[in-house]
Design a protein around this motif. Structure first.
Motif, PDB file in Angstrom:
ATOM      1  N   SER A   1       0.834  -1.203   0.000  1.00  0.00           N
ATOM      2  CA  SER A   1       0.000   0.000   0.000  1.00  0.00           C
ATOM      3  C   SER A   1       0.865   1.247   0.000  1.00  0.00           C
ATOM      4  O   SER A   1       0.341   2.359  -0.012  1.00  0.00           O
ATOM      5  N   GLY A   2       2.189   1.079   0.026  1.00  0.00           N
ATOM      6  CA  GLY A   2       3.071   2.227  -0.122  1.00  0.00           C
ATOM      7  C   GLY A   2       4.332   2.190   0.706  1.00  0.00           C
ATOM      8  O   GLY A   2       5.436   2.329   0.182  1.00  0.00           O
ATOM      9  N   ASN A   3       4.235   2.015   2.006  1.00  0.00           N
ATOM     10  CA  ASN A   3       5.412   2.135   2.862  1.00  0.00           C
ATOM     11  C   ASN A   3       6.405   0.999   2.661  1.00  0.00           C
ATOM     12  O   ASN A   3       7.613   1.228   2.596  1.00  0.00           O
TER      13      ASN A   3
ATOM     14  N   ALA B   1       0.432  -2.280  -6.585  1.00  0.00           N
ATOM     15  CA  ALA B   1      -0.434  -1.613  -5.620  1.00  0.00           C
ATOM     16  C   ALA B   1      -1.839  -1.508  -6.185  1.00  0.00           C
ATOM     17  O   ALA B   1      -2.049  -1.610  -7.405  1.00  0.00           O
TER      18      ALA B   1
ATOM     19  N   LEU C   1      -4.169   3.790  -4.655  1.00  0.00           N
ATOM     20  CA  LEU C   1      -2.900   4.063  -3.976  1.00  0.00           C
ATOM     21  C   LEU C   1      -2.781   5.531  -3.579  1.00  0.00           C
ATOM     22  O   LEU C   1      -3.063   6.429  -4.372  1.00  0.00           O
ATOM     23  N   ASN C   2      -2.373   5.761  -2.340  1.00  0.00           N
ATOM     24  CA  ASN C   2      -2.059   7.095  -1.839  1.00  0.00           C
ATOM     25  C   ASN C   2      -1.042   7.747  -2.783  1.00  0.00           C
ATOM     26  O   ASN C   2       0.069   7.238  -2.951  1.00  0.00           O
TER      27      ASN C   2
ATOM     28  N   LYS D   1       2.471   8.300  -1.384  1.00  0.00           N
ATOM     29  CA  LYS D   1       3.273   7.086  -1.267  1.00  0.00           C
ATOM     30  C   LYS D   1       3.742   6.613  -2.638  1.00  0.00           C
ATOM     31  O   LYS D   1       4.869   6.122  -2.781  1.00  0.00           O
ATOM     32  N   ALA D   2       2.889   6.752  -3.648  1.00  0.00           N
ATOM     33  CA  ALA D   2       3.293   6.389  -5.009  1.00  0.00           C
ATOM     34  C   ALA D   2       4.501   7.224  -5.437  1.00  0.00           C
ATOM     35  O   ALA D   2       5.459   6.709  -6.033  1.00  0.00           O
TER      36      ALA D   2
ATOM     37  N   ASN E   1      -2.076  10.575   3.524  1.00  0.00           N
ATOM     38  CA  ASN E   1      -2.719  10.782   2.235  1.00  0.00           C
ATOM     39  C   ASN E   1      -3.105  12.257   2.108  1.00  0.00           C
ATOM     40  O   ASN E   1      -3.755  12.804   2.991  1.00  0.00           O
TER      41      ASN E   1
END
Length: 315
Positions: free
Chosen positions: A74-76, A96, A100-101, A104-105, A298
């Motif tokens: 999911s990003g991290n 993802a 997706l945030n 984070k992307a 986000n």
């Protein structure tokens, strides 16, 4: 138990120092609001703004330099794999979900990852992609090295112990299992309390059932928005975790506000889950520790008004 305390100690000597020895302290203002002594460990002051670099770096340290890695995130975790892979010349592809945030992307891409968004299950798509191309598929909660790397947080926490309880949010389970493994070895009287979201209770139900239970998740907390638990992680949790509590999204937002007001810190919802649990549950003991796991908020959520932490936060 496949997680080894001596490997956690080894990880503390192996992991990039940029991720280690993060701030941990008792804050009197926070403690007064929560009605107990609460040590916070701040895992947001590194290039990733989250704790995931510890496990990713320890895993990457054991891979052949010719590796090509695929993961779902999911990003991290994807950002952590990209950052630590780049340091070793190991290409990383991250799958993802389509929601997706964007922050984070952008971080994953900045660290060199190829980010692939899919409408369906990113974990399944990543596994198929890796198998078809002969690449290494890495699952966050499955890999022992990831949990052992995260376990260095437990090693550092115990320097400020003892604690009645350590409260840890549960995503794929690597963090709580690694921390718990160290405490069970060196401070077994400390209770290990996990935290899941009310609307993403799959890990809690799996822990109670003793096997993975799939439940469609729907929480603002991306890092704990888990619906399909990793079997290996559930097995470890059954042995290492003493209890799991649930918090709703309103409690997460209040805990984020509490962190801003008392600590001056911005947290993403999953990063504040431990604080939310301390605030809303009668947890054992008066001296507890929790981990502030991430601050990659986000932008859509950051733009909204969050209600101030009021009387409900009194604990």
């Amino acid at each position: 138990m496949d997680l080894q305390a001596h490997r956690i100690a080894e990880a503390a000597d192996t992991i990039d120092p940029v991720f280690l020895n993060t701030p941990q302290f008792f804050d009197e203002h926070l403690g007064a609001r929560l009605g107990r002594e609460v040590l916070v460990k701040v895992e947001t002051v590194n290039p990733l703004r989250c704790f995931k670099g510890r496990g990713a770096d320890f895993l990457m340290s054991g891979l052949p330099p010719s590796s090509r890695v695929v993961c779902a995130s999911s990003g991290n975790f994807g950002a952590a794999m990209a950052y630590t892979g780049r340091a070793r010349g190991i290409p990383v592809e991250v799958f993802a979900g389509s929601g997706l945030n964007p922050a984070k992307a952008a971080r994953m891409a900045a660290f060199g990852a190829e980010v692939i968004t899919v409408d369906g299950d990113p974990h399944g798509a990543a596994a198929e992609h890796a198998a078809a191309r002969g690449r290494l598929f890495v699952t966050d909660g499955k890999e022992a090295a990831v949990a052992e790397g995260a376990g260095t947080i437990g090693l550092e926490l115990l320097r400020s112990g003892p604690f009645d309880a350590v409260v840890v949010q549960i995503g794929d389970g690597a963090l709580i299992n690694g921390v718990a493994r160290w405490f069970k070895e060196h401070a077994p009287a400390t209770k290990i309390i996990g935290v899941c979201a009310v609307s993403a209770p799959a890990l809690a139900e799996s822990w109670r059932a003793g096997h993975p239970v799939e439940i469609e998740p729907d929480t603002i907390a991306e890092g704990i928005n888990i619906g399909n638990p990793v079997p290996e992680s559930v097995v470890r949790m059954r042995e290492l975790v003493d209890d799991i509590v649930l918090v709703d999204d309103a409690a997460l937002l209040s805990a984020m506000a509490l962190a801003r007001e008392t600590l001056g810190l911005t947290l993403e919802p999953a990063g504040a889950a431990g604080l939310a649990a301390v605030a809303s549950h009668d947890l054992p003991g008066n001296r507890v520790a929790t981990v502030l796991t991430g601050s990659n908020l986000n932008p859509a959520l950051a733009a909204t008004e969050t209600r101030p932490a009021g009387a409900a936060m009194a604990g």
